[in-house]
Scaffold this motif. Structure first.
Motif, PDB file in Angstrom:
ATOM      1  N   LYS A   1      20.481 -26.576   0.605  1.00  0.00           N
ATOM      2  CA  LYS A   1      20.873 -27.692   1.462  1.00  0.00           C
ATOM      3  C   LYS A   1      20.822 -27.248   2.916  1.00  0.00           C
ATOM      4  CE  LYS A   1      25.809 -26.718   0.712  1.00  0.00           C
ATOM      5  NZ  LYS A   1      27.093 -27.280   0.227  1.00  0.00           N
ATOM      6  N   ASN A   2      20.649 -28.193   3.791  1.00  0.00           N
ATOM      7  CA  ASN A   2      20.542 -27.892   5.222  1.00  0.00           C
ATOM      8  C   ASN A   2      21.764 -27.114   5.707  1.00  0.00           C
ATOM      9  OD1 ASN A   2      18.132 -29.214   5.253  1.00  0.00           O
ATOM     10  ND2 ASN A   2      18.888 -31.038   6.318  1.00  0.00           N
ATOM     11  N   GLY A   3      21.494 -26.155   6.575  1.00  0.00           N
ATOM     12  CA  GLY A   3      22.556 -25.321   7.118  1.00  0.00           C
ATOM     13  C   GLY A   3      22.695 -23.988   6.404  1.00  0.00           C
ATOM     14  N   MET A   4      22.058 -23.852   5.243  1.00  0.00           N
ATOM     15  CA  MET A   4      22.126 -22.561   4.537  1.00  0.00           C
ATOM     16  C   MET A   4      21.369 -21.498   5.315  1.00  0.00           C
ATOM     17  SD  MET A   4      21.801 -23.302   0.447  1.00  0.00           S
ATOM     18  CE  MET A   4      23.255 -23.797  -0.491  1.00  0.00           C
ATOM     19  N   SER A   5      21.816 -20.257   5.175  1.00  0.00           N
ATOM     20  CA  SER A   5      21.194 -19.140   5.880  1.00  0.00           C
ATOM     21  C   SER A   5      19.913 -18.701   5.177  1.00  0.00           C
ATOM     22  CB  SER A   5      22.166 -17.963   5.958  1.00  0.00           C
ATOM     23  OG  SER A   5      22.376 -17.416   4.662  1.00  0.00           O
TER      24      SER A   5
ATOM     25  N   LEU B   1       5.970 -22.264  13.931  1.00  0.00           N
ATOM     26  CA  LEU B   1       5.395 -23.516  14.396  1.00  0.00           C
ATOM     27  C   LEU B   1       5.652 -23.720  15.887  1.00  0.00           C
ATOM     28  CD1 LEU B   1       6.369 -25.776  11.357  1.00  0.00           C
ATOM     29  CD2 LEU B   1       4.402 -24.259  11.639  1.00  0.00           C
ATOM     30  N   SER B   2       4.908 -24.655  16.475  1.00  0.00           N
ATOM     31  CA  SER B   2       4.950 -24.856  17.930  1.00  0.00           C
ATOM     32  C   SER B   2       6.300 -25.368  18.429  1.00  0.00           C
ATOM     33  CB  SER B   2       3.849 -25.838  18.348  1.00  0.00           C
ATOM     34  OG  SER B   2       4.008 -27.092  17.688  1.00  0.00           O
ATOM     35  N   ASP B   3       7.078 -26.007  17.563  1.00  0.00           N
ATOM     36  CA  ASP B   3       8.381 -26.542  17.992  1.00  0.00           C
ATOM     37  C   ASP B   3       9.515 -25.527  17.836  1.00  0.00           C
ATOM     38  OD1 ASP B   3       8.636 -26.439  15.269  1.00  0.00           O
ATOM     39  OD2 ASP B   3       9.298 -28.517  15.016  1.00  0.00           O
ATOM     40  N   GLY B   4       9.151 -24.272  17.544  1.00  0.00           N
ATOM     41  CA  GLY B   4      10.163 -23.238  17.387  1.00  0.00           C
ATOM     42  C   GLY B   4      10.706 -23.121  15.973  1.00  0.00           C
ATOM     43  N   THR B   5      10.176 -23.923  15.078  1.00  0.00           N
ATOM     44  CA  THR B   5      10.601 -23.876  13.679  1.00  0.00           C
ATOM     45  C   THR B   5       9.836 -22.782  12.940  1.00  0.00           C
ATOM     46  OG1 THR B   5      11.108 -26.235  13.643  1.00  0.00           O
ATOM     47  CG2 THR B   5      10.719 -25.182  11.513  1.00  0.00           C
TER      48      THR B   5
ATOM     49  N   TYR C   1       6.093 -21.279  -0.033  1.00  0.00           N
ATOM     50  CA  TYR C   1       6.140 -20.882  -1.436  1.00  0.00           C
ATOM     51  C   TYR C   1       4.929 -21.493  -2.140  1.00  0.00           C
ATOM     52  CZ  TYR C   1      10.860 -19.171  -0.538  1.00  0.00           C
ATOM     53  OH  TYR C   1      11.933 -18.483  -0.040  1.00  0.00           O
ATOM     54  N   GLU C   2       4.837 -21.313  -3.431  1.00  0.00           N
ATOM     55  CA  GLU C   2       3.636 -21.767  -4.138  1.00  0.00           C
ATOM     56  C   GLU C   2       3.407 -23.264  -3.991  1.00  0.00           C
ATOM     57  OE1 GLU C   2       1.598 -21.410  -8.582  1.00  0.00           O
ATOM     58  OE2 GLU C   2       3.361 -20.216  -8.061  1.00  0.00           O
ATOM     59  N   THR C   3       4.454 -24.050  -4.168  1.00  0.00           N
ATOM     60  CA  THR C   3       4.304 -25.510  -4.065  1.00  0.00           C
ATOM     61  C   THR C   3       5.340 -26.155  -3.148  1.00  0.00           C
ATOM     62  OG1 THR C   3       5.697 -25.864  -6.022  1.00  0.00           O
ATOM     63  CG2 THR C   3       3.317 -25.685  -6.383  1.00  0.00           C
ATOM     64  N   ARG C   4       6.185 -25.363  -2.493  1.00  0.00           N
ATOM     65  CA  ARG C   4       7.273 -25.901  -1.668  1.00  0.00           C
ATOM     66  C   ARG C   4       7.285 -25.202  -0.306  1.00  0.00           C
ATOM     67  NH1 ARG C   4      11.308 -28.280  -4.826  1.00  0.00           N
ATOM     68  NH2 ARG C   4      11.946 -29.230  -2.839  1.00  0.00           N
ATOM     69  N   TYR C   5       7.989 -25.838   0.640  1.00  0.00           N
ATOM     70  CA  TYR C   5       8.113 -25.295   1.987  1.00  0.00           C
ATOM     71  C   TYR C   5       9.568 -25.385   2.434  1.00  0.00           C
ATOM     72  CZ  TYR C   5       3.058 -26.144   2.030  1.00  0.00           C
ATOM     73  OH  TYR C   5       1.731 -26.168   1.720  1.00  0.00           O
ATOM     74  N   LEU C   6      10.013 -24.366   3.176  1.00  0.00           N
ATOM     75  CA  LEU C   6      11.317 -24.397   3.814  1.00  0.00           C
ATOM     76  C   LEU C   6      11.127 -24.265   5.319  1.00  0.00           C
ATOM     77  CD1 LEU C   6      13.402 -22.002   1.495  1.00  0.00           C
ATOM     78  CD2 LEU C   6      13.143 -24.494   1.331  1.00  0.00           C
ATOM     79  N   TYR C   7      12.016 -24.940   6.093  1.00  0.00           N
ATOM     80  CA  TYR C   7      11.927 -24.902   7.553  1.00  0.00           C
ATOM     81  C   TYR C   7      13.259 -24.453   8.130  1.00  0.00           C
ATOM     82  CZ  TYR C   7       7.661 -27.569   6.757  1.00  0.00           C
ATOM     83  OH  TYR C   7       6.422 -27.973   6.337  1.00  0.00           O
ATOM     84  N   PHE C   8      13.187 -23.527   9.094  1.00  0.00           N
ATOM     85  CA  PHE C   8      14.390 -22.946   9.685  1.00  0.00           C
ATOM     86  C   PHE C   8      14.347 -23.046  11.206  1.00  0.00           C
ATOM     87  CE2 PHE C   8      13.735 -20.818   5.656  1.00  0.00           C
ATOM     88  CZ  PHE C   8      15.002 -20.673   5.126  1.00  0.00           C
ATOM     89  N   LYS C   9      15.542 -23.220  11.788  1.00  0.00           N
ATOM     90  CA  LYS C   9      15.725 -23.057  13.236  1.00  0.00           C
ATOM     91  C   LYS C   9      16.995 -22.266  13.443  1.00  0.00           C
ATOM     92  CE  LYS C   9      13.315 -26.468  16.016  1.00  0.00           C
ATOM     93  NZ  LYS C   9      13.455 -27.555  17.004  1.00  0.00           N
ATOM     94  N   GLY C  10      16.878 -21.224  14.270  1.00  0.00           N
ATOM     95  CA  GLY C  10      18.041 -20.382  14.524  1.00  0.00           C
ATOM     96  C   GLY C  10      18.584 -19.735  13.264  1.00  0.00           C
ATOM     97  N   GLY C  11      17.698 -19.467  12.295  1.00  0.00           N
ATOM     98  CA  GLY C  11      18.115 -18.804  11.064  1.00  0.00           C
ATOM     99  C   GLY C  11      18.798 -19.707  10.056  1.00  0.00           C
ATOM    100  N   LYS C  12      18.830 -21.036  10.325  1.00  0.00           N
ATOM    101  CA  LYS C  12      19.476 -21.977   9.416  1.00  0.00           C
ATOM    102  C   LYS C  12      18.436 -22.962   8.861  1.00  0.00           C
ATOM    103  CE  LYS C  12      23.642 -20.376  10.101  1.00  0.00           C
ATOM    104  NZ  LYS C  12      24.369 -19.667   9.024  1.00  0.00           N
ATOM    105  N   LEU C  13      18.600 -23.319   7.586  1.00  0.00           N
ATOM    106  CA  LEU C  13      17.688 -24.234   6.928  1.00  0.00           C
ATOM    107  C   LEU C  13      17.839 -25.645   7.512  1.00  0.00           C
ATOM    108  CD1 LEU C  13      15.646 -24.602   4.543  1.00  0.00           C
ATOM    109  CD2 LEU C  13      17.614 -25.232   3.141  1.00  0.00           C
ATOM    110  N   THR C  14      16.698 -26.244   7.891  1.00  0.00           N
ATOM    111  CA  THR C  14      16.730 -27.601   8.445  1.00  0.00           C
ATOM    112  C   THR C  14      16.021 -28.611   7.562  1.00  0.00           C
ATOM    113  OG1 THR C  14      14.704 -27.187   9.726  1.00  0.00           O
ATOM    114  CG2 THR C  14      16.825 -26.756  10.817  1.00  0.00           C
TER     115      THR C  14
END
Length: 282
Positions: free
Chosen positions: A236-240, A257-261, A266-279
């Motif tokens: 969930k969002n906010g996880m480290s 990425l260009s926006d700082g993210t 992963y094989e079929t999924r993607y995770l996005y982070f800003k400042g070390g936290k999941l967004t």
């Protein structure tokens, strides 16, 4: 070409030594089995003379299934490593041969000498279990309690476990079918199952279990709610970043990425982070 004079001892902590294979010298390697559908391919990279092309059939050790050693001729054999040799082409053609070595092997079954082409970059292709490694992790595992991810227990037992339920390691074996290391577990209710060691340890993917001590540490650091979610592989969002690694393992690659993210692929999924936290989870 001479074998390396390195004498660094093997510490038995890792089965695959990557780009530092010399500590294998003196160790015994047990050749793992293969799934039934792969057995007709035999075992690749075993040769009689490491200076001769491995694709020459008369140079294949225990020839031949295709251009490989016969599966039935080598299955279950153990080999003692007597030397580690650089690839003969490593000097003239550093790419790709600098990352290749030959393990000089003494076949314990018939006392013959052969060579195995060892690729420092391909852990998943290493066909051996180091006997010293197996003995060490067996001694360190039996009697210890583990906490499994919930989906893994459900897959193995058909039952829905309690989050954080403890399972004791009762034995460690080399199972018969593919000769892989496997661990036996039981809980207080007498339910038991056997699971490959690589799944418990997270050798190739996210670990499916944690020692009781490690689980207690995660629960204290992450909080009870987050820890229980991770046992279900739920993010969930906010996880480290650490939480996400516990649930899903290391990504195949990361992109800035260009926006700082930061994007984890992963094989079929993607995770996005800003400042070390999941967004975002995609």
């Amino acid at each position: 070409m001479k074998a390396s004079s390195q004498t660094v001892g093997y510490d038995s902590l890792t089965n695959f030594l990557g780009d530092k294979p010399h500590p294998y010298i003196g160790e015994v390697l047990y050749l793992k089995g293969k799934p039934a559908f792969q057995r007709n391919e035999g075992y690749e990279n075993f040769v009689i003379d490491y200076k001769i092309d491995k694709l020459k059939k008369d140079n294949v050790y225990q020839c031949c299934d295709y251009y490989n050693a016969k599966y039935d001729a080598l299955h279950g054999h153990s080999f003692k490593v007597t030397a580690v040799l650089p690839h003969p082409k490593a000097v003239s053609k550093p790419y790709p041969y600098a990352s290749l070595f030959f393990l000089q092997l003494q076949d314990v079954v018939n006392n013959q000498t052969c060579y195995y082409e060892y690729d420092t970059k391909l852990a998943s292709k290493f066909p051996f279990t180091v006997v010293g490694y197996y003995e060490k992790i067996k001694n360190n595992s039996i009697g210890n309690n583990y906490v499994f991810k919930n989906a893994e227990v459900r897959k193995l037992t058909g039952k829905n476990p309690q989050p954080g339920e403890l399972w004791k390691c009762t034995d460690m074996i080399i199972e018969n079918e593919e000769n892989k290391i496997a661990m036996k577990f039981a809980n207080g209710a007498g339910i038991s199952f056997t699971v490959p060691y690589d799944e418990v340890a997270g050798t190739y993917n996210a670990a499916e279990a944690f020692t009781e001590t490690a689980a207690a540490g995660y629960k204290q650091r992450f909080g009870n709610e987050n820890w229980n979610a991770l046992l279900y592989n739920q993010l969930k969002n906010g996880m480290s970043e650490e939480m996400c690694r516990v649930a899903w393992g290391e990504p195949n690659r990361t992109n800035n990425l260009s926006d700082g993210t930061e994007q984890w692929v992963y094989e079929t999924r993607y995770l996005y982070f800003k400042g070390g936290k999941l967004t975002r989870v995609q």
